[in-house]
Design a protein around this motif. Sequence first.
Motif, PDB file in Angstrom:
ATOM      1  N   ALA A   1       0.747  -1.268  -0.033  1.00 48.84           N
ATOM      2  CA  ALA A   1      -0.130  -0.007   0.132  1.00 48.84           C
ATOM      3  C   ALA A   1       0.963   1.195   0.074  1.00 48.84           C
ATOM      4  CB  ALA A   1      -0.994  -0.076   1.180  1.00 48.84           C
ATOM      5  N   LEU A   2       1.974   1.324   0.879  1.00 46.92           N
ATOM      6  CA  LEU A   2       2.967   2.468   0.720  1.00 46.92           C
ATOM      7  C   LEU A   2       3.433   2.437  -0.663  1.00 46.92           C
ATOM      8  CD1 LEU A   2       4.621   1.860   4.136  1.00 46.92           C
ATOM      9  CD2 LEU A   2       2.815   3.677   3.717  1.00 46.92           C
ATOM     10  N   ALA A   3       3.954   1.440  -1.166  1.00 48.87           N
ATOM     11  CA  ALA A   3       4.290   1.631  -2.694  1.00 48.87           C
ATOM     12  C   ALA A   3       3.529   2.237  -3.640  1.00 48.87           C
ATOM     13  CB  ALA A   3       4.887   0.227  -3.176  1.00 48.87           C
ATOM     14  N   ALA A   4       2.166   1.871  -3.393  1.00 44.65           N
ATOM     15  CA  ALA A   4       1.104   2.436  -4.482  1.00 44.65           C
ATOM     16  C   ALA A   4       0.948   4.316  -4.219  1.00 44.65           C
ATOM     17  CB  ALA A   4      -0.255   1.741  -4.096  1.00 44.65           C
ATOM     18  N   GLU A   5       0.970   4.331  -2.644  1.00 44.62           N
ATOM     19  CA  GLU A   5       0.859   5.734  -2.224  1.00 44.62           C
ATOM     20  C   GLU A   5       1.791   6.714  -2.486  1.00 44.62           C
ATOM     21  OE1 GLU A   5      -1.081   6.475   1.514  1.00 44.62           O
ATOM     22  OE2 GLU A   5      -2.024   4.591   1.421  1.00 44.62           O
ATOM     23  N   ALA A   6       3.115   5.974  -2.300  1.00 48.23           N
ATOM     24  CA  ALA A   6       4.332   6.950  -2.273  1.00 48.23           C
ATOM     25  C   ALA A   6       5.081   6.667  -3.137  1.00 48.23           C
ATOM     26  CB  ALA A   6       5.063   6.629  -0.884  1.00 48.23           C
ATOM     27  N   GLY A   7       4.787   5.637  -4.479  1.00 40.18           N
ATOM     28  CA  GLY A   7       5.717   5.442  -5.399  1.00 40.18           C
ATOM     29  C   GLY A   7       6.828   4.381  -5.004  1.00 40.18           C
ATOM     30  N   SER A   8       6.970   3.543  -5.980  1.00 38.98           N
ATOM     31  CA  SER A   8       8.075   2.330  -5.477  1.00 38.98           C
ATOM     32  C   SER A   8       9.389   2.955  -5.392  1.00 38.98           C
ATOM     33  CB  SER A   8       7.902   1.197  -6.506  1.00 38.98           C
ATOM     34  OG  SER A   8       8.833   0.072  -6.286  1.00 38.98           O
ATOM     35  N   ILE A   9      10.051   2.409  -4.321  1.00 39.01           N
ATOM     36  CA  ILE A   9      11.574   2.835  -4.346  1.00 39.01           C
ATOM     37  C   ILE A   9      12.421   1.574  -4.770  1.00 39.01           C
ATOM     38  CG2 ILE A   9      13.304   3.361  -2.653  1.00 39.01           C
ATOM     39  CD1 ILE A   9      11.085   4.671  -0.684  1.00 39.01           C
ATOM     40  N   ALA A  10      12.928   1.822  -5.787  1.00 38.89           N
ATOM     41  CA  ALA A  10      13.889   0.909  -6.285  1.00 38.89           C
ATOM     42  C   ALA A  10      14.823   0.689  -5.498  1.00 38.89           C
ATOM     43  CB  ALA A  10      14.171   1.048  -7.894  1.00 38.89           C
ATOM     44  N   ASP A  11      15.505  -0.530  -5.387  1.00 40.33           N
ATOM     45  CA  ASP A  11      16.930  -0.772  -4.760  1.00 40.33           C
ATOM     46  C   ASP A  11      17.753   0.073  -5.319  1.00 40.33           C
ATOM     47  OD1 ASP A  11      16.452  -4.365  -4.172  1.00 40.33           O
ATOM     48  OD2 ASP A  11      15.665  -2.781  -3.066  1.00 40.33           O
ATOM     49  N   GLU A  12      18.752   0.714  -4.418  1.00 41.26           N
ATOM     50  CA  GLU A  12      19.865   1.315  -4.892  1.00 41.26           C
ATOM     51  C   GLU A  12      20.925   0.330  -5.434  1.00 41.26           C
ATOM     52  OE1 GLU A  12      20.766   4.793  -1.518  1.00 41.26           O
ATOM     53  OE2 GLU A  12      20.120   2.720  -0.576  1.00 41.26           O
ATOM     54  N   GLU A  13      21.727   1.037  -6.242  1.00 45.98           N
ATOM     55  CA  GLU A  13      22.752   0.036  -6.728  1.00 45.98           C
ATOM     56  C   GLU A  13      23.771   0.100  -5.548  1.00 45.98           C
ATOM     57  OE1 GLU A  13      24.310   1.606 -10.221  1.00 45.98           O
ATOM     58  OE2 GLU A  13      22.484   1.451 -11.643  1.00 45.98           O
ATOM     59  N   TRP A  14      24.105  -0.968  -5.248  1.00 49.99           N
ATOM     60  CA  TRP A  14      25.232  -1.333  -4.318  1.00 49.99           C
ATOM     61  C   TRP A  14      25.938  -2.517  -4.246  1.00 49.99           C
ATOM     62  CZ3 TRP A  14      25.276  -4.931  -0.059  1.00 49.99           C
ATOM     63  CH2 TRP A  14      24.136  -5.798  -0.326  1.00 49.99           C
ATOM     64  N   ALA A  15      27.406  -2.536  -3.781  1.00 54.62           N
ATOM     65  CA  ALA A  15      28.018  -3.723  -3.746  1.00 54.62           C
ATOM     66  C   ALA A  15      28.374  -3.993  -2.270  1.00 54.62           C
ATOM     67  CB  ALA A  15      29.202  -3.594  -4.952  1.00 54.62           C
ATOM     68  N   PRO A  16      28.617  -5.335  -1.879  1.00 51.38           N
ATOM     69  CA  PRO A  16      29.243  -5.294  -0.388  1.00 51.38           C
ATOM     70  C   PRO A  16      30.560  -4.837  -0.313  1.00 51.38           C
ATOM     71  CG  PRO A  16      28.979  -7.600  -1.494  1.00 51.38           C
ATOM     72  CD  PRO A  16      28.455  -6.573  -2.595  1.00 51.38           C
ATOM     73  N   GLU A  17      31.104  -5.039   0.758  1.00 48.00           N
ATOM     74  CA  GLU A  17      32.469  -4.304   0.973  1.00 48.00           C
ATOM     75  C   GLU A  17      33.437  -5.555   0.486  1.00 48.00           C
ATOM     76  OE1 GLU A  17      33.263  -1.633   4.781  1.00 48.00           O
ATOM     77  OE2 GLU A  17      32.988  -3.694   5.171  1.00 48.00           O
ATOM     78  N   PRO A  18      34.482  -5.274   0.124  1.00 49.70           N
ATOM     79  CA  PRO A  18      35.447  -6.058  -0.573  1.00 49.70           C
ATOM     80  C   PRO A  18      35.975  -7.227   0.522  1.00 49.70           C
ATOM     81  CG  PRO A  18      36.098  -3.899  -0.996  1.00 49.70           C
ATOM     82  CD  PRO A  18      35.115  -3.792  -0.258  1.00 49.70           C
ATOM     83  N   ALA A  19      35.872  -8.483   0.264  1.00 55.26           N
ATOM     84  CA  ALA A  19      36.348  -9.421   1.077  1.00 55.26           C
ATOM     85  C   ALA A  19      37.519  -9.060   2.039  1.00 55.26           C
ATOM     86  CB  ALA A  19      36.750 -10.733   0.178  1.00 55.26           C
ATOM     87  N   HIS A  20      38.362  -8.340   1.754  1.00 52.90           N
ATOM     88  CA  HIS A  20      39.531  -8.106   2.655  1.00 52.90           C
ATOM     89  C   HIS A  20      38.888  -7.413   3.938  1.00 52.90           C
ATOM     90  CE1 HIS A  20      39.856  -4.767  -0.087  1.00 52.90           C
ATOM     91  NE2 HIS A  20      39.754  -3.879   1.056  1.00 52.90           N
ATOM     92  N   CYS A  21      37.952  -6.661   3.572  1.00 54.31           N
ATOM     93  CA  CYS A  21      37.444  -5.891   4.891  1.00 54.31           C
ATOM     94  C   CYS A  21      36.640  -6.989   5.825  1.00 54.31           C
ATOM     95  CB  CYS A  21      36.501  -4.911   4.456  1.00 54.31           C
ATOM     96  SG  CYS A  21      37.157  -3.858   3.392  1.00 54.31           S
ATOM     97  N   LYS A  22      36.082  -7.934   5.317  1.00 53.87           N
ATOM     98  CA  LYS A  22      35.436  -9.021   6.180  1.00 53.87           C
ATOM     99  C   LYS A  22      36.537  -9.976   6.793  1.00 53.87           C
ATOM    100  CE  LYS A  22      31.003  -8.529   3.793  1.00 53.87           C
ATOM    101  NZ  LYS A  22      30.090  -7.650   5.038  1.00 53.87           N
ATOM    102  N   GLU A  23      37.389 -10.182   5.832  1.00 49.52           N
ATOM    103  CA  GLU A  23      38.348 -11.304   6.411  1.00 49.52           C
ATOM    104  C   GLU A  23      39.572 -10.792   7.575  1.00 49.52           C
ATOM    105  OE1 GLU A  23      39.893 -12.661   2.762  1.00 49.52           O
ATOM    106  OE2 GLU A  23      38.040 -13.542   2.087  1.00 49.52           O
ATOM    107  N   SER A  24      39.468  -9.382   7.708  1.00 48.76           N
ATOM    108  CA  SER A  24      40.565  -8.780   8.584  1.00 48.76           C
ATOM    109  C   SER A  24      40.073  -9.071  10.164  1.00 48.76           C
ATOM    110  CB  SER A  24      40.585  -7.222   8.282  1.00 48.76           C
ATOM    111  OG  SER A  24      41.337  -6.601   9.452  1.00 48.76           O
ATOM    112  N   GLN A  25      41.134  -9.918  10.789  1.00 54.79           N
ATOM    113  CA  GLN A  25      41.045 -10.375  12.115  1.00 54.79           C
ATOM    114  C   GLN A  25      40.942  -8.938  13.087  1.00 54.79           C
ATOM    115  OE1 GLN A  25      43.875 -13.001  13.413  1.00 54.79           O
ATOM    116  NE2 GLN A  25      42.126 -14.518  13.907  1.00 54.79           N
ATOM    117  N   PRO A  26      41.765  -7.860  12.988  1.00 51.76           N
ATOM    118  CA  PRO A  26      41.611  -6.749  13.509  1.00 51.76           C
ATOM    119  C   PRO A  26      40.380  -5.916  13.627  1.00 51.76           C
ATOM    120  CG  PRO A  26      43.843  -6.878  12.581  1.00 51.76           C
ATOM    121  CD  PRO A  26      43.058  -7.857  11.991  1.00 51.76           C
ATOM    122  N   LEU A  27      39.941  -5.862  12.197  1.00 54.89           N
ATOM    123  CA  LEU A  27      38.608  -5.261  11.825  1.00 54.89           C
ATOM    124  C   LEU A  27      37.459  -6.060  12.773  1.00 54.89           C
ATOM    125  CD1 LEU A  27      38.484  -3.494   8.225  1.00 54.89           C
ATOM    126  CD2 LEU A  27      38.710  -2.616  10.629  1.00 54.89           C
TER     127      LEU A  27
END
Length: 526
Positions: free
Chosen positions: A32-58
């Motif tokens: 109903a919100l999409a019909a009233e306010a207009g559909s909001i398409a998913d933004e273009e995005w990409a996850p963080e690079p693998a090295h950001c998730k594999e860093s033990q200190p981070l």
Amino acid sequence: MSAVARHLILLLALFHGAASLWTDFVDRVISALAAEAGSIADEEWAPEPAHCKESQPLNKLRHSLHFFVSDWLTAAPSRVPDAGHTAAQHGEQVAGTVEEAYDLADTGILLKAECDEAHIALVLFHVVLSGDATLNPGFPGQPRLSWRRVVVSEWPMLGLAAQVLRLEAQALPGLSRGLGSGRCARFLGAIPEAPFAPEPLLHAAVEHLDSGLLAASSSDCALASALALAVLVQGAPAAQATAAAGFVASLLDKAETSPRTASLRAALFFLLDRAFACASRVEVRSGAGRHFVMHLPSHREHVADRIRLFRNSHCGVEHHTGLHLEEEALVLARARPDTARVLVEVGPGLGGCFLPLLLLAPPWHFARAVAFEPARPVAELLARAVEGLPASSSSAEVHIVPELVTVDASPGEARAMSYDLGHITAPLDAAAPAALPAEMPGRGASALPAAVQERVPVSSLHEALRLLGIGHVDLLLLYPEPLCAAIEANTLPLVSCQRRLGRRAFGHCAFVGCAVTGPAASGVEG
């Protein structure tokens, strides 16, 4: 949305078991919100690079930030980094974490490595501790980061944003919440200061979304609609919550970002943090590799956050002593192969030790398992987890008893008890609800009122087991410390154990071969 739908929401709030109906209802609201306010398409995005998730200190920093947020969002606004009273015990470790976070935030090295989520989380952490930065419009971070990445990030950006805004509102109390009149202002006026339980706001949120004010152009109406959506998606599946968050982002673009609305925006990010970071059902792995689902409180809480982060069952006595209870249970089964073995745990909490032991296959299983858990909300979560175990779960008989077991109970005794909602959920004895302490052990003033149970049955261990017809316990797990000390010193009346398996320094212990009779002739082996 029809009047019938509005009444349906009240019924669903009363009968929370209708999960599929609730999911369908929220789907219709979002459509109903999409019909009233207009559909909001998913933004273009990409996850963080693998090295950001594999860093033990981070990863270590990310975990620390979650625990800081867990403390901050369940207590009065504070800039003190004291995750679970850690600073009192490990002051240098906390200071080192803060220094490392400051260095990474200030140098910009994470931006160069394209670890945008980590960078923004650490900048927000810096803002909380120092208070020397201002907020950008909308989400308090870098515009280059898409909203979708914010809500699905493993970093607690939503919780940190809530804390930044709470502190801003606290610093300028005279400017905060200067609301006008009208229906949107009335709804905003009903929003408490964070933290709060969102359930009482459910009806008002649905009424607001059904009022036709979504399309209203005023700043107050945009903020009210964003808050109503955030209330509605508490506990919703991830896809629904993410879809709703898209509308929240659009509405925030229209909302005022002055200090006048800081506490309301803090409430919004507090709700979003609950929706995205506080899953109530989590698949976990036990120490021996058995997989099952644990049920957790739908709010920040240290033990629950640890389970969510690491996806393990988090058995305290194992974690602190190196003990492996599932392996010890196999040893017990080999020693007494032809007996109906009994497992008892006093104070199981969310079931991190208790639940894996119910999954032992024949002939290694316990024929009977009993858990004494006095905290009603915790006992209910444990019961749901037991009900959800595979049908092949082999413990033939499982009892969850809502009772407090102590060293010095009198027959027929009952006590009033309170529970700190957040941090580490643990019962606190109190003479009467009016005498509840203003401060909770280990973390100072609580912003959430303590939950109160006015009459909790209290028994000695001997009496509790005797009433269940238990004369021998093969594996006995105990919490808190006084019970452990009494068993080990052989001073607990009419209960004696052959051997201690393990005991952590401040409570939670394991014993084997416990007889519910008279005191043993000598102390416990250990």
